[in-house]
Design a protein around this motif. Structure first.
Motif, mmCIF file in Angstrom:
data_model
loop_
_atom_site.group_PDB
_atom_site.id
_atom_site.type_symbol
_atom_site.label_atom_id
_atom_site.label_comp_id
_atom_site.label_asym_id
_atom_site.label_seq_id
_atom_site.Cartn_x
_atom_site.Cartn_y
_atom_site.Cartn_z
ATOM 1 N N VAL A 182 22.910 8.254 -3.170
ATOM 2 C CA VAL A 182 23.780 8.086 -4.327
ATOM 3 C C VAL A 182 25.153 8.713 -4.111
ATOM 4 O O VAL A 182 26.146 8.276 -4.716
ATOM 5 C CB VAL A 182 23.092 8.653 -5.589
ATOM 6 C CG1 VAL A 182 23.027 10.164 -5.553
ATOM 7 C CG2 VAL A 182 23.778 8.158 -6.860
ATOM 8 N N TYR A 185 27.628 5.914 -2.940
ATOM 9 C CA TYR A 185 27.708 4.628 -3.624
ATOM 10 C C TYR A 185 29.051 4.365 -4.293
ATOM 11 O O TYR A 185 29.338 3.241 -4.681
ATOM 12 C CB TYR A 185 26.612 4.527 -4.690
ATOM 13 C CG TYR A 185 25.211 4.463 -4.135
ATOM 14 C CD1 TYR A 185 24.973 4.141 -2.804
ATOM 15 C CD2 TYR A 185 24.113 4.724 -4.950
ATOM 16 C CE1 TYR A 185 23.686 4.096 -2.299
ATOM 17 C CE2 TYR A 185 22.824 4.680 -4.455
ATOM 18 C CZ TYR A 185 22.608 4.364 -3.130
ATOM 19 O OH TYR A 185 21.341 4.311 -2.649
ATOM 20 N N SER A 186 29.875 5.374 -4.452
ATOM 21 C CA SER A 186 31.143 5.189 -5.164
ATOM 22 C C SER A 186 32.273 4.841 -4.200
ATOM 23 O O SER A 186 33.116 5.673 -3.848
ATOM 24 C CB SER A 186 31.488 6.458 -5.954
ATOM 25 O OG SER A 186 30.515 6.728 -6.920
ATOM 26 N N LEU A 189 30.048 2.515 0.301
ATOM 27 C CA LEU A 189 29.023 1.642 0.856
ATOM 28 C C LEU A 189 29.621 0.354 1.419
ATOM 29 O O LEU A 189 30.449 -0.297 0.788
ATOM 30 C CB LEU A 189 27.999 1.312 -0.233
ATOM 31 C CG LEU A 189 26.606 0.917 0.239
ATOM 32 C CD1 LEU A 189 25.973 2.044 1.043
ATOM 33 C CD2 LEU A 189 25.727 0.576 -0.957
ATOM 34 N N PHE A 259 25.590 7.185 -12.060
ATOM 35 C CA PHE A 259 26.200 7.568 -10.790
ATOM 36 C C PHE A 259 26.967 8.884 -10.858
ATOM 37 O O PHE A 259 27.435 9.377 -9.841
ATOM 38 C CB PHE A 259 27.122 6.449 -10.303
ATOM 39 C CG PHE A 259 26.374 5.187 -9.964
ATOM 40 C CD1 PHE A 259 25.589 5.111 -8.825
ATOM 41 C CD2 PHE A 259 26.447 4.081 -10.790
ATOM 42 C CE1 PHE A 259 24.891 3.963 -8.506
ATOM 43 C CE2 PHE A 259 25.743 2.927 -10.489
ATOM 44 C CZ PHE A 259 24.965 2.863 -9.341
#
Length: 275
Positions: A182, A185-186, A189, A259
């Motif tokens: 996680v 993911y911002s 990715l 997130f």
């Protein structure tokens, strides 16, 4: 797309489900959805559990993912071993922590903030909690204090620098299960900027292993996982904390919380409010 469940309000002549049937599937973030009957499934219900269990504790992307990662991907934790779960206050992490605890292992959870760490120790009865946001004590120092004899099993949902620090303490024949990342993911990715584990050579040095998985790769295990999870639930070994936002307008904010760590446990949206 969003995974959810709802009641059939209209059905074509060739539809598999009649009006009034509860179905689940990728129905999207909306109050009314039009889906092909081939893409919907009769909603699973479980005795002594709320309907939301089909998305949480007994759901494919939460509870069954946790169960698969703990019991099927690598050699399962054993009594007396030290297990560390990252993202331990989230849906998958909180369930994985309890499942690991059910084996007799010593379980340490990693989370961000004092409230989440208190939840891990006080509510889930973990053996310790590492607060990666702690301003007074470094991550490495906390790991050293709580895992003085090393780590035998890592269930990783976060990746990045936290995984790197944990790898430095991996024991011989240790196992690292990669469920997610996680922290990456911002915007990172698939753009070549993912922060990988630079400490990966510890795996070779100590004869440890790292293996990633997707629950769909173990779909044939789902019936066994459902039975195992229900058994542990009935014995009081595992439960799920639900954070429910109300109203379709709350969906984007709920997604953001997922997130940014703004919730504990399974995050759900009741699109029709409290109805």
């Amino acid at each position: 797309p969003a995974l959810g469940y709802g009641r059939v309000t209209a059905a074509g002549p060739d539809a598999k489900f009649k009006v009034g049937t509860m179905v689940s599937g990728m129905i999207g973030a909306q109050t009314f959805a039009t889906v092909k009957s081939s893409e919907a499934f009769r909603m699973m219900t479980f005795p002594f559990m709320s309907p939301t269990a089909s998305l949480g504790l007994m759901g494919l992307t939460s509870g069954l993912t946790a169960y698969t990662g703990v019991f099927y991907v690598c050699k399962r934790p054993r009594r007396g071993e030290t297990v560390v779960v990252t993202g331990a206050a989230g849906a998958v992490g909180s369930i994985a922590s309890q499942l690991a605890k059910s084996t007799g292992a010593r379980v340490i959870g990693v989370a961000g903030g004092a409230r989440k760490c208190s939840y891990l120790v006080d509510d889930l009865s973990l053996d310790g909690a590492i607060n990666y946001k702690d301003a007074d004590k470094s991550l490495d120092d906390q790991i050293e204090d709580l895992c003085p004899n090393g780590i035998d099993f890592i269930y990783d949902n976060v990746g990045g620098s936290i995984l790197d620090s944990l790898l430095s303490k991996i024991n011989p024949s240790g196992r690292v299960v990669i469920c997610g990342a996680v922290s990456q993911y911002s915007g990172n990715l698939n753009k070549g900027k993912v922060e990988g584990p630079s400490n990966y050579l510890k795996l070779a040095e100590r004869g440890a292993e790292m293996k990633g998985f997707n629950v769909m790769q173990y779909i044939y295990k789902v019936p066994f996982a459902l039975c195992g999870m229900f058994y542990l639930y009935m014995r009081g070994k595992v439960e799920v904390t639900e954070h429910i936002e109300e109203g379709i307008k709350s969906f984007p904010f709920a997604l953001q919380k997922m997130f940014t760590g703004g919730h504990i446990g399974k995050l759900l949206v009741e699109v029709n409010g409290s109805q």
